[in-house]
Motif scaffolding. Sequence first.
Motif, PDB file in Angstrom:
ATOM      1  N   SER A 216      -9.276   5.972 -10.175  1.00 53.91           N
ATOM      2  CA  SER A 216      -8.137   5.224  -9.636  1.00 53.91           C
ATOM      3  C   SER A 216      -8.597   4.171  -8.643  1.00 53.91           C
ATOM      4  CB  SER A 216      -7.149   6.196  -8.966  1.00 53.91           C
ATOM      5  OG  SER A 216      -6.670   7.151  -9.884  1.00 53.91           O
ATOM      6  N   LEU A 217      -9.573   4.537  -7.807  1.00 52.72           N
ATOM      7  CA  LEU A 217     -10.098   3.586  -6.824  1.00 52.72           C
ATOM      8  C   LEU A 217     -10.680   2.361  -7.520  1.00 52.72           C
ATOM      9  CD1 LEU A 217     -12.139   4.393  -3.662  1.00 52.72           C
ATOM     10  CD2 LEU A 217     -13.021   2.690  -5.257  1.00 52.72           C
ATOM     11  N   MET A 218     -11.447   2.565  -8.579  1.00 53.79           N
ATOM     12  CA  MET A 218     -12.030   1.438  -9.312  1.00 53.79           C
ATOM     13  C   MET A 218     -10.942   0.536  -9.878  1.00 53.79           C
ATOM     14  SD  MET A 218     -15.372   1.602  -9.191  1.00 53.79           S
ATOM     15  CE  MET A 218     -16.634   2.803  -8.745  1.00 53.79           C
ATOM     16  N   PHE A 219      -9.919   1.131 -10.478  1.00 55.68           N
ATOM     17  CA  PHE A 219      -8.862   0.340 -11.096  1.00 55.68           C
ATOM     18  C   PHE A 219      -8.082  -0.463 -10.056  1.00 55.68           C
ATOM     19  CE2 PHE A 219      -4.360  -0.036 -12.276  1.00 55.68           C
ATOM     20  CZ  PHE A 219      -4.482  -0.829 -13.407  1.00 55.68           C
TER      21      PHE A 219
ATOM     22  N   ALA B 132      -5.195  17.210  -7.743  1.00 52.03           N
ATOM     23  CA  ALA B 132      -6.005  16.080  -8.193  1.00 52.03           C
ATOM     24  C   ALA B 132      -5.333  14.750  -7.900  1.00 52.03           C
ATOM     25  CB  ALA B 132      -6.297  16.204  -9.682  1.00 52.03           C
ATOM     26  N   GLN B 133      -4.028  14.664  -8.119  1.00 54.30           N
ATOM     27  CA  GLN B 133      -3.349  13.397  -7.894  1.00 54.30           C
ATOM     28  C   GLN B 133      -3.141  13.119  -6.410  1.00 54.30           C
ATOM     29  OE1 GLN B 133      -0.493  11.901 -10.654  1.00 54.30           O
ATOM     30  NE2 GLN B 133      -0.664  13.691 -11.973  1.00 54.30           N
ATOM     31  N   SER B 134      -2.908  14.164  -5.632  1.00 53.83           N
ATOM     32  CA  SER B 134      -2.766  13.951  -4.193  1.00 53.83           C
ATOM     33  C   SER B 134      -4.079  13.451  -3.588  1.00 53.83           C
ATOM     34  CB  SER B 134      -2.341  15.252  -3.506  1.00 53.83           C
ATOM     35  OG  SER B 134      -2.304  15.090  -2.108  1.00 53.83           O
ATOM     36  N   GLY B 135      -5.136  14.223  -3.785  1.00 55.86           N
ATOM     37  CA  GLY B 135      -6.434  13.801  -3.255  1.00 55.86           C
ATOM     38  C   GLY B 135      -6.929  12.527  -3.894  1.00 55.86           C
ATOM     39  N   GLY B 136      -6.692  12.380  -5.200  1.00 57.04           N
ATOM     40  CA  GLY B 136      -7.169  11.205  -5.913  1.00 57.04           C
ATOM     41  C   GLY B 136      -6.524   9.923  -5.443  1.00 57.04           C
ATOM     42  N   TYR B 137      -5.199   9.927  -5.288  1.00 55.44           N
ATOM     43  CA  TYR B 137      -4.524   8.696  -4.877  1.00 55.44           C
ATOM     44  C   TYR B 137      -4.804   8.357  -3.412  1.00 55.44           C
ATOM     45  CZ  TYR B 137      -1.948   8.081  -9.217  1.00 55.44           C
ATOM     46  OH  TYR B 137      -1.614   7.844 -10.522  1.00 55.44           O
ATOM     47  N   LEU B 138      -4.950   9.378  -2.561  1.00 54.48           N
ATOM     48  CA  LEU B 138      -5.313   9.087  -1.170  1.00 54.48           C
ATOM     49  C   LEU B 138      -6.702   8.462  -1.110  1.00 54.48           C
ATOM     50  CD1 LEU B 138      -3.952  12.244   0.695  1.00 54.48           C
ATOM     51  CD2 LEU B 138      -3.053   9.912   0.785  1.00 54.48           C
ATOM     52  N   LEU B 139      -7.613   8.967  -1.937  1.00 60.30           N
ATOM     53  CA  LEU B 139      -8.949   8.369  -2.007  1.00 60.30           C
ATOM     54  C   LEU B 139      -8.870   6.951  -2.555  1.00 60.30           C
ATOM     55  CD1 LEU B 139     -12.035   8.636  -1.804  1.00 60.30           C
ATOM     56  CD2 LEU B 139     -12.010   9.690  -4.078  1.00 60.30           C
ATOM     57  N   ALA B 140      -8.052   6.758  -3.602  1.00 64.00           N
ATOM     58  CA  ALA B 140      -7.939   5.438  -4.217  1.00 64.00           C
ATOM     59  C   ALA B 140      -7.348   4.410  -3.267  1.00 64.00           C
ATOM     60  CB  ALA B 140      -7.085   5.532  -5.485  1.00 64.00           C
ATOM     61  N   ALA B 141      -6.454   4.844  -2.379  1.00 63.50           N
ATOM     62  CA  ALA B 141      -5.801   3.907  -1.460  1.00 63.50           C
ATOM     63  C   ALA B 141      -6.786   3.264  -0.493  1.00 63.50           C
ATOM     64  CB  ALA B 141      -4.697   4.629  -0.677  1.00 63.50           C
ATOM     65  N   THR B 142      -7.943   3.899  -0.289  1.00 60.44           N
ATOM     66  CA  THR B 142      -8.936   3.334   0.631  1.00 60.44           C
ATOM     67  C   THR B 142      -9.741   2.208  -0.017  1.00 60.44           C
ATOM     68  OG1 THR B 142     -10.697   4.881  -0.009  1.00 60.44           O
ATOM     69  CG2 THR B 142      -9.165   5.597   1.712  1.00 60.44           C
TER      70      THR B 142
ATOM     71  N   THR C 268       0.815  -1.221   0.000  1.00 61.73           N
ATOM     72  CA  THR C 268       0.000   0.000   0.000  1.00 61.73           C
ATOM     73  C   THR C 268       0.844   1.263   0.000  1.00 61.73           C
ATOM     74  OG1 THR C 268      -1.669  -1.222   1.282  1.00 61.73           O
ATOM     75  CG2 THR C 268      -1.925   1.149   1.189  1.00 61.73           C
ATOM     76  N   LEU C 269       2.099   1.173   0.433  1.00 58.29           N
ATOM     77  CA  LEU C 269       2.961   2.351   0.551  1.00 58.29           C
ATOM     78  C   LEU C 269       3.048   3.186  -0.727  1.00 58.29           C
ATOM     79  CD1 LEU C 269       6.119   1.568   2.740  1.00 58.29           C
ATOM     80  CD2 LEU C 269       4.450   3.407   3.014  1.00 58.29           C
ATOM     81  N   PRO C 270       3.239   2.570  -1.901  1.00 56.65           N
ATOM     82  CA  PRO C 270       3.359   3.402  -3.103  1.00 56.65           C
ATOM     83  C   PRO C 270       2.157   4.312  -3.337  1.00 56.65           C
ATOM     84  CG  PRO C 270       4.116   1.182  -3.569  1.00 56.65           C
ATOM     85  CD  PRO C 270       3.495   1.141  -2.204  1.00 56.65           C
ATOM     86  N   GLU C 271       0.948   3.785  -3.165  1.00 53.28           N
ATOM     87  CA  GLU C 271      -0.240   4.616  -3.371  1.00 53.28           C
ATOM     88  C   GLU C 271      -0.307   5.742  -2.350  1.00 53.28           C
ATOM     89  OE1 GLU C 271      -3.894   2.386  -3.790  1.00 53.28           O
ATOM     90  OE2 GLU C 271      -2.776   0.707  -4.636  1.00 53.28           O
ATOM     91  N   LEU C 272       0.043   5.457  -1.109  1.00 55.16           N
ATOM     92  CA  LEU C 272       0.053   6.505  -0.092  1.00 55.16           C
ATOM     93  C   LEU C 272       1.087   7.576  -0.424  1.00 55.16           C
ATOM     94  CD1 LEU C 272      -0.264   4.355   3.169  1.00 55.16           C
ATOM     95  CD2 LEU C 272      -2.045   5.699   2.040  1.00 55.16           C
ATOM     96  N   CYS C 273       2.246   7.150  -0.907  1.00 56.58           N
ATOM     97  CA  CYS C 273       3.278   8.112  -1.294  1.00 56.58           C
ATOM     98  C   CYS C 273       2.813   8.978  -2.455  1.00 56.58           C
ATOM     99  CB  CYS C 273       4.566   7.383  -1.673  1.00 56.58           C
ATOM    100  SG  CYS C 273       5.420   6.613  -0.279  1.00 56.58           S
TER     101      CYS C 273
END
Length: 421
Positions: free
Chosen positions: A222-225, A338-348, A54-59
């Motif tokens: 991103s979350l869907m993928f 967009a990428q910061s908020g998007g990837y944090l959302l996707a990580a969940t 999970t670390l890469p997505e959080l980063c």
Amino acid sequence: MTLRSPRFTALCSLIALILLTLNLRAAITGVPPVLGELQDRFGLTGVEAGVLATLPELCLGIFSAVTPALARRIGTEAAITAALLVITTGLLLRVVPAQAALFTGTVLAGAGIATGNVLVPAVIKRAFPHRVGPLTGLAMMLMSVSGAAAAGLAVPLGDLGGWRLALAAWAAPSLIAALAWCPLALHGRKRPPEPPPAHAEQVSLLRSPLAWSITVFMGMTSLMFYTLTAWLPQIMRDHGFSPATAGMMNAVVIIIGIPLGFLVPVVAARLRDQRPLVLGVVTLMAIGLVGLLLAPQAGWVWVAIFGVATGSAFPIALTLLNLRSPTAAITARLSGMAQSGGYLLAATGPLTFGVLHSATGGWKPSIALLLLLVIPELLCGLAAARPGLVTPSPPSPEGHPEHPTEPADTPARPTEADRSR
């Protein structure tokens, strides 16, 4: 074509952009195929292995937020050069036989990739303003190809030279890319200092509904993928498909997205209104989820639909970063948000999906949750795809003639770039 001609500079920028995009996925996708061996070598528990995955997505979520400020401070080219060197360092550090080095290297690689991800749209906007669609498509395709190659070659490289070779092999391409960006970084330092940003560019994008729509749309795609690629093989195995077939289904989802990553941005950039694209892609996702929920035995049909849906949605979101930004500076800031908020959302997504499956003992509640999340994806996607520009200007003092009040998001005016698409 002389060394100082605009065409030569554009050619150098294109080569550097290609080398950059080839290094923005491999450090992430090369780990899952050898995760089991890493658990044995480093004595990782199941929780620690999950954290490592999970670390890469959080980063990506955390470091994307600070990238625009870094680029403003040291320059875009210098920030990209530093990012590639950080990726190289992280990849090499992961082969040190210590848990701390493995996790630290993963964080460094993720930080460098986050910086590169954010700045790719800004580089395209500034260096190739009339080729936003084709260059975004090329970048997406190269990211997908390098990610697939790293995943596919991880086990063969491990068999050839052990887990260290599997993890460190991609340090060479990232170092080559860093060396290619060094001259551009030096050239950028010699340019006259840019004028201070316009008043509109100094204000937070957090006031812009359009910026938030793009952020949520990118996060949902991103979350869907990530959720589907994480759990689809196990879902298919539980519904009677062999492990080999289930793994192949996951690969097919990714492979379908490779040509779409190039074609979709080209089509999106030629349209003034991208809402029909968003509606079609999100509708496909909903059809695939309903099919998986009601008739999972027709797995290959839903796999094909997921491949088209996920392979098209993220390229649309990435293209919108440029199409909705009036300047390269705002593109970088919008990309960071967009990428910061998007990837944090996707990580969940993968975690919530798995927890719900564990709590209920079945897949239907988890799939139903994804189907429910299609609603905000559609609403935010349609808002993001509506013609307009992010113009983050706050209300000005009333009656002040030098600072007329303008809406936070304004309709897009036709530009030469628009006409050239």
